[in-house]
Design an enzyme around this catalytic site. Structure first.
Site, PDB file in Angstrom:
ATOM      1  N   ALA A 128       0.849  -1.189   0.000  1.00 37.87           N
ATOM      2  CA  ALA A 128       0.000   0.000   0.000  1.00 37.87           C
ATOM      3  C   ALA A 128       0.882   1.236   0.000  1.00 37.87           C
ATOM      4  O   ALA A 128       2.114   1.140  -0.087  1.00 37.87           O
ATOM      5  CB  ALA A 128      -0.936  -0.010   1.210  1.00 37.87           C
ATOM      6  N   SER A 129       0.263   2.406   0.119  1.00 37.98           N
ATOM      7  CA  SER A 129       1.020   3.648   0.002  1.00 37.98           C
ATOM      8  C   SER A 129       1.951   3.868   1.185  1.00 37.98           C
ATOM      9  O   SER A 129       2.973   4.534   1.057  1.00 37.98           O
ATOM     10  CB  SER A 129       0.052   4.830  -0.109  1.00 37.98           C
ATOM     11  N   ILE A 130       1.614   3.306   2.354  1.00 31.55           N
ATOM     12  CA  ILE A 130       2.393   3.547   3.559  1.00 31.55           C
ATOM     13  C   ILE A 130       3.363   2.408   3.865  1.00 31.55           C
ATOM     14  O   ILE A 130       4.480   2.629   4.324  1.00 31.55           O
ATOM     15  CB  ILE A 130       1.455   3.774   4.769  1.00 31.55           C
ATOM     16  N   ALA A 131       2.954   1.173   3.614  1.00 28.52           N
ATOM     17  CA  ALA A 131       3.783   0.026   4.018  1.00 28.52           C
ATOM     18  C   ALA A 131       3.480  -1.166   3.131  1.00 28.52           C
ATOM     19  O   ALA A 131       2.540  -1.152   2.326  1.00 28.52           O
ATOM     20  CB  ALA A 131       3.509  -0.314   5.485  1.00 28.52           C
ATOM     21  N   ASP A 286     -11.640   1.773  10.087  1.00 28.36           N
ATOM     22  CA  ASP A 286     -11.261   1.593   8.685  1.00 28.36           C
ATOM     23  C   ASP A 286     -11.712   0.213   8.220  1.00 28.36           C
ATOM     24  O   ASP A 286     -10.938  -0.554   7.657  1.00 28.36           O
ATOM     25  CB  ASP A 286      -9.743   1.754   8.533  1.00 28.36           C
TER      26      ASP A 286
END
Length: 521
Positions: A128-131, A286
């Site tokens: 994903a964008s973070i990890a 989420d």
């Protein structure tokens, strides 16, 4: 120079996708509107505005995609068509080099990889964008080998994030300064909220703590599995947790063929959410299908599996009391009381006319009472209330926005599983119990029990404190001494009332609660 080019790219995307027309519908300066049209000559604005905004954010990269995801939760600020389109944003990010992930892990724990893990799969299973996530095996403190999932923070995120956030703040200032509509959308407030979310997600120890708290809260429910966190292997850039084996919840046919009771699964999801909200005041915020799986293991068959705990919501006692009174007034169709509660809480300007707000709330809520319960969407009621609140400049609290966003996710997921799901009937037992605890004698007794140690400690100390005060202040009684004596007198009166009138008061509360329950239900 890179900062300049990044800013130029963002402005160019804004103009090419017509976002200047979307956000700044009324430039205060005509020459700015003319300049924007000249620079963006030849652009095609045939696509719906929400789609254009989503595509622009996807072109700008992962940080802006994440910003759009957060923005989609602010339905109190966004028109419905834009919020719905932004909700479609997904982290479609290619994985980064596994060698970089290994280097991050070794730097975090200051040991070679083979001294940390028994085995480590270098091919990531999710990104994903973070990890991104890798599977591995560790040896725990008891020497037992455990299968784990290793979440590794994407490298170099903080400088990129800080650079893009600085540009977002600058653009938010422009929006507020150039347009009256921009002021209403509160862009600087939204960017600040995004800043908090993003920095929280960059600290994997914080996410691990959220997971541990949810796991403790859910232990006795036996409806949901939360992975165990291995704290010896956690670091702000690395999080190691139990490997969960399940089927994504949106693969309904696969679950049905495996023998999972789909309608029960839908009801269980509602039960889990309302338990987290109304019992614990700490909820997974989420809960989209990508973060939910279903176990097919024999010992945990049919249970939910929760993943990704970067965003959680919390409710204070004030929030709970506010919601309890609103639900009570709502079920009684007492829209005037709902309006009064908004004003008393300070979330609506004090000069707001109660009758006008009452009329707007009635227009939202009343049509739903004449429908069958299975046709009523509690999430849509809340969403329409938030949209109405824009007209009255309601200051919606972030924790309640998270609650509404998560409720929409749960309701949509539940009805995808079971179109006949009756959300209100499933939630009603929780609401009844919760309102009784918030407004009834249970709350009085609980608060009395919590305050008892304080009173027990304070009363014996009063004579000594009074003697010390008189010894140190021989000049005679003054205002402070009178206040101390008055406090002692009030304490004595309180103790007497508890001894002689406590039982009568509790009985009165019970009678009052019985009347409320008769009128409400």
């Amino acid at each position: 120079m890179s900062h300049f080019f990044r800013g130029f790219t963002i402005v160019w995307m804004v103009l090419r996708y017509g976002l200047d027309e979307l956000v700044l519908t009324s430039f205060q300066k005509p020459w700015l509107r003319l300049l924007a049209r000249i620079i963006s000559v030849g652009r095609n604005l045939d696509a719906p505005r929400g789609r254009r905004l989503r595509e622009a954010l996807e072109r700008l990269g992962p940080i802006f995609v994440k910003f759009g995801q957060v923005l989609s939760t602010r339905r109190d600020l966004m028109p419905p068509d834009i919020a719905d389109e932004l909700a479609l944003l997904q982290d479609r990010v290619p994985p980064f080099d596994p060698a970089v992930a290994v280097a991050t892990i070794e730097r975090a724990f200051r040991r070679p990889l083979d001294q940390i893990f028994v085995s480590f799969d270098r091919v990531p299973v999710a990104s994903a964008s973070i990890a991104q996530v890798h599977f591995a095996v560790i040896r725990d403190r008891q020497g037992i080998e455990r299968e784990v999932a290793v979440k590794v923070l994407r490298p170099g995120m903080l400088p990129v994030i800080e650079k893009d956030l600085a540009l977002m703040r600058m653009m938010a200032g422009w929006v507020e300064g150039l347009s009256a509509d921009g002021k209403r959308l509160k862009p600087r407030q939204v960017v600040a909220e995004f800043d908090n979310y993003l920095h929280d997600e960059l600290d994997l120890v914080r996410e691990a703590a959220n997971a541990a708290q949810l796991r403790r809260n859910m232990e006795g429910l036996e409806l949901v599995l939360v992975p165990e966190v291995f704290w010896d292997f956690c670091h702000p850039e690395v999080m190691v947790m139990q490997r969960m084996k399940g089927v994504p919840i949106n693969q309904i046919e696969r679950l049905r063929s495996a023998g999972v009771d789909i309608p029960k699964l839908a009801r269980d999801g509602v039960t889990i959410f309302f338990t987290q909200v109304f019992r614990d005041g700490f909820f997974h915020a989420d809960m989209h299908p990508g973060n939910i799986q279903v176990s097919l293991e024999p010992e945990t068959f049919g249970r939910y599996i929760s993943l990704d705990f970067g965003i959680v919501g919390t409710l204070t006692e004030f929030d709970k009391e506010y919601l309890a009174q609103n639900f009570t007034a709502f079920f009684r169709r007492d829209y005037k009381r709902v309006a009064e509660l908004h004003i008393e809480s300070g979330w609506v300007p004090a000069h707001t006319r109660v009758n006008d707000l009452e009329s707007a709330i009635r227009a939202v809520c009343e049509p739903y009472f004449d429908r069958p319960l299975k046709e009523i969407s509690l999430g849509m009621v809340l969403m329409r209330l938030f949209q109405t609140s824009r007209r009255f400049h309601v200051e919606i609290q972030p924790q309640l926005v998270l609650l509404q966003k998560t409720l929409l996710n749960i309701e949509g997921l539940g009805r995808q599983l079971d179109p006949e799901l009756d959300l209100w009937s499933t939630a009603k037992p929780f609401l009844e119990k919760w309102m009784l605890e918030q407004l009834g004698p249970q709350r009085f007794l609980r608060e009395l029990r919590e305050e008892a140690p304080h009173f027990a400690k304070m009363v014996p100390e009063l004579p000594r404190l009074l003697h010390a005060y008189l010894r140190d202040k021989p000049q005679g009684p003054n205002r402070e001494l009178h206040e101390l004596l008055a406090a002692q007198k009030r304490t004595n009166q309180l103790l007497q009332s508890l001894v002689y009138g406590g039982m009568g008061f509790v009985l009165g509360l019970l009678a009052m609660q019985l009347l409320i329950r008769i009128r409400v239900f």
